[in-house]
Design a protein around this motif. Structure first.
Motif: not given
Length: 260
Positions: A22-51
């Motif tokens: 469960t801990a590994l699953t949570a950390v893996s999804f969080w890291l993936s979310f972080e990377a996709l959040h940065d990608l969304a921020t770089a392409h005109r999505l900010h704030g809650e929409r980027a997350w």
């Protein structure tokens, strides 16, 4: 090791594995979310929409795995759930790698691809543990009673004509007898349904008798468990044979049966 102590150790290991998965699953999804959040921020999505945007990709993995678990418990294959999981996994990996951009270091791409791959594998392992637990808690399924169909009017009338008429006899009046109060029969308590582990042990124990008082080989136990629709890996067979021989030590001295 006593059977009770061994069962407690197995339960503790299963709980620890579930917590770590469960801990590994949570950390893996969080890291993936972080990377996709940065990608969304770089392409005109900010704030809650980027997350919120990463959920449109990674959520497919969780939804697909849950549907695969449901289909597995129903003993069927859900190709739509497999397709959903595959699309979500491939999309998450591709977007995580694309977020790196142009790089001359291959490890940059490897680092970006690890979180979505780990999220897929860790969540799959977690669903497998949930599947094993739910299956072990299922009671033994018994066949429903066969309904008895009442005969039709024509058959009933024919049976009544064939029945001989009872001969009237003079029955003497019974003498007065003392009234005897019958004690109520004890009500048998319903037996608890066997768990999957008990069913496996019972099948393995029966092989000693069916093989002519010989110790069953792994092939014998695997075939018998497969015919009963139970888990039949080599590890499951060996553990079941150890439990049976711990309960009845004299079975260890029997000659080994040759695997066909």
């Amino acid at each position: 090791m006593p059977l009770r102590a061994r069962w407690d150790a197995q339960f503790a290991l299963a709980v620890l594995a579930a917590v770590l998965t469960t801990a590994l699953t949570a950390v893996s999804f969080w890291l993936s979310f972080e990377a996709l959040h940065d990608l969304a921020t770089a392409h005109r999505l900010h704030g809650e929409r980027a997350w919120a945007w990463p959920a449109t990709v990674d959520a497919f993995i969780a939804i697909g795995e849950l549907l695969i678990l449901r289909a597995s418990l129903a003993h069927r294959v859900d190709w739509a759930a497999i397709t959903l999981t595959s699309v979500g996994s491939v999309g998450s990996i591709a977007l995580n790698v694309a977020g790196v951009g142009v790089s001359h270091d291959p490890l940059d791409y490897v680092t970006a691809a690890v979180p979505p791959v780990a999220a897929l594998l860790a969540f799959g392992v977690l669903m497998r543990q949930v599947h094993d637990y739910l299956v072990s808690r299922q009671p033994v399924v018994t066949a429903p009673p066969i309904p008895v169909i009442a005969p039709g009017p024509a058959v009933q009338e024919s049976l009544e004509r064939e029945e001989p008429k009872a001969v009237e006899e003079t029955v003497p009046e019974p003498e007065d007898e003392p009234v005897v109060t019958e004690e109520p029969e004890p009500v048998a308590e319903p037996e608890e349904p066997l768990t999957q582990r008990d069913r496996i042990d019972a099948i393995v124990r029966g092989l000693y008798d069916s093989l002519g008082q010989r110790r069953p080989a792994t092939r014998h136990m695997r075939d018998a468990l497969a015919d009963a629709g139970l888990p039949n890996s080599d590890g499951t067979c060996r553990e079941a044979r150890k439990r049976v021989e711990t309960e009845e030590p004299h079975l260890r001295d029997l000659p080994d049966a040759l695997a066909a």
